[in-house]
Design a protein around this motif. Structure first.
Motif, PDB file in Angstrom:
ATOM      1  N   ALA A   1       0.834  -1.207   0.000  1.00  0.00           N
ATOM      2  CA  ALA A   1       0.000   0.000   0.000  1.00  0.00           C
ATOM      3  C   ALA A   1       0.867   1.255   0.000  1.00  0.00           C
ATOM      4  CB  ALA A   1      -0.930  -0.015   1.205  1.00  0.00           C
ATOM      5  N   ASP A   2       1.940   1.251   0.805  1.00  0.00           N
ATOM      6  CA  ASP A   2       2.852   2.404   0.852  1.00  0.00           C
ATOM      7  C   ASP A   2       3.515   2.624  -0.510  1.00  0.00           C
ATOM      8  OD1 ASP A   2       2.248   2.836   3.501  1.00  0.00           O
ATOM      9  OD2 ASP A   2       3.998   1.749   4.263  1.00  0.00           O
TER      10      ASP A   2
ATOM     11  N   LEU B   1       1.630   6.956  -6.867  1.00  0.00           N
ATOM     12  CA  LEU B   1       0.552   7.871  -7.228  1.00  0.00           C
ATOM     13  C   LEU B   1       0.802   9.307  -6.760  1.00  0.00           C
ATOM     14  CD1 LEU B   1      -2.601   5.697  -6.470  1.00  0.00           C
ATOM     15  CD2 LEU B   1      -1.771   6.411  -8.708  1.00  0.00           C
ATOM     16  N   LYS B   2       1.671   9.484  -5.782  1.00  0.00           N
ATOM     17  CA  LYS B   2       1.856  10.812  -5.168  1.00  0.00           C
ATOM     18  C   LYS B   2       2.152  11.911  -6.184  1.00  0.00           C
ATOM     19  CE  LYS B   2       4.377  13.324  -1.596  1.00  0.00           C
ATOM     20  NZ  LYS B   2       5.415  13.237  -0.546  1.00  0.00           N
TER      21      LYS B   2
ATOM     22  N   ARG C   1      -0.975  12.751  -8.083  1.00  0.00           N
ATOM     23  CA  ARG C   1      -1.949  13.481  -7.254  1.00  0.00           C
ATOM     24  C   ARG C   1      -1.559  14.943  -7.129  1.00  0.00           C
ATOM     25  NH1 ARG C   1      -1.831   8.844  -3.629  1.00  0.00           N
ATOM     26  NH2 ARG C   1      -0.461  10.060  -2.271  1.00  0.00           N
ATOM     27  N   GLU C   2      -0.265  15.197  -6.967  1.00  0.00           N
ATOM     28  CA  GLU C   2       0.206  16.579  -6.826  1.00  0.00           C
ATOM     29  C   GLU C   2       0.003  17.356  -8.128  1.00  0.00           C
ATOM     30  OE1 GLU C   2       4.207  16.095  -5.536  1.00  0.00           O
ATOM     31  OE2 GLU C   2       3.663  15.774  -3.428  1.00  0.00           O
ATOM     32  N   LEU C   3       0.227  16.694  -9.258  1.00  0.00           N
ATOM     33  CA  LEU C   3      -0.022  17.346 -10.546  1.00  0.00           C
ATOM     34  C   LEU C   3      -1.497  17.689 -10.685  1.00  0.00           C
ATOM     35  CD1 LEU C   3       0.821  18.224 -13.396  1.00  0.00           C
ATOM     36  CD2 LEU C   3       0.478  15.835 -14.124  1.00  0.00           C
TER      37      LEU C   3
ATOM     38  N   ALA D   1      -7.867   6.869 -10.864  1.00  0.00           N
ATOM     39  CA  ALA D   1      -7.063   5.725 -10.439  1.00  0.00           C
ATOM     40  C   ALA D   1      -7.719   5.153  -9.197  1.00  0.00           C
ATOM     41  CB  ALA D   1      -5.627   6.148 -10.141  1.00  0.00           C
ATOM     42  N   ARG D   2      -8.244   3.951  -9.308  1.00  0.00           N
ATOM     43  CA  ARG D   2      -8.933   3.305  -8.197  1.00  0.00           C
ATOM     44  C   ARG D   2      -8.150   2.062  -7.792  1.00  0.00           C
ATOM     45  NH1 ARG D   2     -12.962   6.657  -6.133  1.00  0.00           N
ATOM     46  NH2 ARG D   2     -14.089   7.617  -7.837  1.00  0.00           N
ATOM     47  N   LEU D   3      -7.628   2.061  -6.594  1.00  0.00           N
ATOM     48  CA  LEU D   3      -6.879   0.922  -6.099  1.00  0.00           C
ATOM     49  C   LEU D   3      -7.549   0.386  -4.845  1.00  0.00           C
ATOM     50  CD1 LEU D   3      -3.219   2.240  -6.458  1.00  0.00           C
ATOM     51  CD2 LEU D   3      -4.392   0.633  -7.949  1.00  0.00           C
TER      52      LEU D   3
END
Length: 230
Positions: A148-149, A155-156, A159-161, A182-184
């Protein structure tokens, strides 16, 4: 990532329509109330009412700098990400939490279903860029947490973009903009040990039923043997 631990906020989002509006805002960023109503296939007055309820609890916010005149209202989600606190003790809070999660799951299912129904209408390059995947892994709880980490780290930057685009003061081009999701779901299944216990239990029940079914035949054999011995 903001943790949502307020029961009143959970109650506000148990409305399926509000969850739909929140999901739209979360995905598309700043948008006018009129455009939001069009996308939700709803009356602008109805949308404005529900937006006020969400704004009262800090879920959405106005973006006045995007308005071109006093009649135009722009809004966006006030959260760039959220996580639900799941260890509520009060029954009322647990019920509200379950209602929120149920609506969230329904929203995700409906989005996937709509995509499968309409994806052939997308331009070819967008169809090829989209993807889905499912994997079944055998992991310990420590390995699951590590996975998960790692996925969140991947994805970080994206997400920031996205956040920088959502928070941009430039008026978005709604005609050209597309929304990517994006669905995880990294979730544990029932443990093998528990599954084995259930299997053993079912086997024991089946054996008892078989023994009960055979008992009359065994009794007949015993009586026959006793008669022969006499």
């Amino acid at each position: 990532m903001q943790q949502i631990d307020n029961v009143d906020v959970l109650k506000v989002m148990t409305s399926r329509f509000r969850m739909k509006l929140f999901s739209l805002l979360f995905r598309i960023g700043p948008v006018t109330v009129g455009e939001l109503a069009r996308r939700a296939d709803a009356d602008p007055g109805q949308v404005s009412y529900h937006l006020r309820q969400m704004q009262r609890h800090g879920l959405i916010e106005d973006v006045p700098e995007l308005a071109r005149d006093s009649r135009e209202r722009w809004v966006r989600a006030a959260l760039s990400g959220w996580a639900l606190v799941r260890d509520f003790e009060a029954p009322e809070a647990r019920a509200a939490l379950q209602a929120w999660i149920s609506q969230w799951v329904i929203d995700q299912f409906e989005r996937l279903r709509d995509f499968e129904r309409t994806h052939m209408a997308l331009p070819e390059d967008w169809r090829h860029a989209s993807f889905g995947s499912s994997r079944h892994l055998r992991l310990t709880k420590e390995e699951l947490a590590q996975l998960a980490d790692q996925l969140n780290a991947v994805l970080k930057p994206w997400r920031e973009l996205t956040r920088s685009r959502v928070e941009s003061s430039e008026i978005p081009d709604l005609a050209e903009r597309r929304t990517e999701a994006a669905r995880l779901h990294v979730i544990p299944s029932r443990s093998r040990r528990r599954a084995l216990r259930r299997l053993r239990h079912r086997l024991a029940v089946a054996l008892r039923r078989l023994a009960d079914h055979l008992e009359p035949a065994r009794q007949t054999v015993r009586e026959s043997c006793s008669g022969d011995a006499g």
